[in-house]
Design an enzyme around this catalytic site. Structure first.
Site, mmCIF file in Angstrom:
data_model
loop_
_atom_site.group_PDB
_atom_site.id
_atom_site.type_symbol
_atom_site.label_atom_id
_atom_site.label_comp_id
_atom_site.label_asym_id
_atom_site.label_seq_id
_atom_site.Cartn_x
_atom_site.Cartn_y
_atom_site.Cartn_z
ATOM 1 N N ILE A 1 76.625 5.271 -12.972
ATOM 2 C CA ILE A 1 78.079 5.391 -12.766
ATOM 3 C C ILE A 1 78.115 6.437 -11.301
ATOM 4 O O ILE A 1 77.618 7.632 -11.264
ATOM 5 C CB ILE A 1 78.683 6.221 -13.918
ATOM 6 N N HIS B 1 79.504 -7.313 -10.373
ATOM 7 C CA HIS B 1 79.224 -7.032 -11.720
ATOM 8 C C HIS B 1 78.814 -8.378 -12.156
ATOM 9 O O HIS B 1 79.725 -9.326 -11.836
ATOM 10 C CB HIS B 1 80.256 -6.666 -12.322
HETATM 11 C C1 GAR Z 1 72.804 -8.107 -10.440
HETATM 12 O O1 GAR Z 1 72.897 -9.235 -11.398
HETATM 13 C C2 GAR Z 1 73.932 -7.362 -10.302
HETATM 14 O O2 GAR Z 1 75.145 -7.954 -10.825
HETATM 15 C C3 GAR Z 1 73.520 -6.376 -11.680
HETATM 16 O O3 GAR Z 1 72.240 -6.164 -11.672
HETATM 17 C C4 GAR Z 1 71.927 -7.127 -11.015
HETATM 18 C C5 GAR Z 1 71.060 -6.604 -9.733
HETATM 19 O O4 GAR Z 1 70.117 -7.775 -9.185
HETATM 20 N N1 GAR Z 1 74.562 -5.269 -11.774
HETATM 21 C C6 GAR Z 1 75.006 -4.733 -12.790
HETATM 22 O O5 GAR Z 1 74.633 -5.023 -13.863
HETATM 23 C C7 GAR Z 1 75.683 -3.457 -12.733
HETATM 24 N N2 GAR Z 1 76.638 -3.108 -13.873
HETATM 25 P P1 GAR Z 1 69.361 -7.303 -7.711
HETATM 26 O O6 GAR Z 1 68.873 -5.942 -7.693
HETATM 27 O O7 GAR Z 1 68.471 -8.513 -7.663
HETATM 28 O O8 GAR Z 1 70.654 -7.315 -6.629
#
Ligand code: GAR
Length: 206
Positions: A98, A115
């Protein structure tokens, strides 16, 4: 149309595929921006390897003693680094903490998050798993401005993804990520083209 070049600072905790989609959009000249700095709260996160591969300055940001938020000394250091590298737009690309008011004050209306759900449903951790367990027929992703709440800021773009009968958390998340990789560069493009305005919670795209 007056396009301004975004100077992006990325905060991430994981694999960095969203950061990659932004870097790819810039290389393909679909987005007028430069990724100036990548910071990760996870020392061995893949996002840092990706940044190095692209020659983007990157650092581990030690966020101890906090486990779930960016606060205190780490927050101050984060803001200082983002300023030192000339960032004007902050992208939370899989950043699993956060962020607090200090960072938002330092970059007003310039902190964006992605998100993996159609907000306001399924805020927080592993949103795709929450969606699957709830039994919704449509999942998706949301790009939004960050405010002081959790996954609660004004929404810029949402992209839906159907939930299939044989989906597992992994297959659903993978399909959501395909849409994330379109949505984040698109939202940033709209921002760089000065096409986003908002009144209260409602974001308008010209
Ligand atoms: C993504 O799916 C993003 O939306 C999520 O983490 C993943 C990161 O993937 N974020 C959250 O859940 C935030 N609340 P990445 O490292 O391959 O971009």
């Amino acid at each position: 149309m007056a396009v301004s070049k975004l100077k992006i600072g990325v905060l991430g905790s994981g694999s960095g595929s969203n950061m990659q989609s932004i870097v790819d959009a810039i290389a393909a000249k679909m987005l007028c921006a430069e990724v100036k700095l990548v910071l990760s709260d996870v020392q061995d996160a893949k996002i840092l390897d990706r940044a190095k591969r692209h020659g983007i300055p990157c650092q581990w940001l030690d966020c101890a003693p906090f486990k779930t938020k960016l606060e205190g000394v780490a927050e101050e250091r984060c803001i200082q680094l983002l300023r030192d590298y000339g960032c004007d737009t902050i992208v939370l690309a899989g950043f699993m903490r956060i962020v607090k008011q200090e960072l938002l004050n330092a970059f007003p209306n310039r902190v964006l998050n992605i998100h993996p759900a159609l907000l306001p449903s399924f805020k927080g951790i592993a949103a795709w798993k929450q969606a699957l367990e709830y039994g919704v027929k449509w999942a998706g992703c949301t790009v939004h401005f960050v405010d002081a709440g959790t996954d609660s800021g004004p929404i810029i773009i949402q992209r839906p993804v159907p939930v299939l009968d044989d989906d597992t958390p992994e297959t659903l998340h993978a399909r959501i990520q395909v849409e994330e990789h379109k949505a984040f560069p698109e939202a940033l493009r709209l921002l760089s083209e000065g096409r986003i305005s908002f009144i209260g919670r409602r974001v308008y795209v010209k």
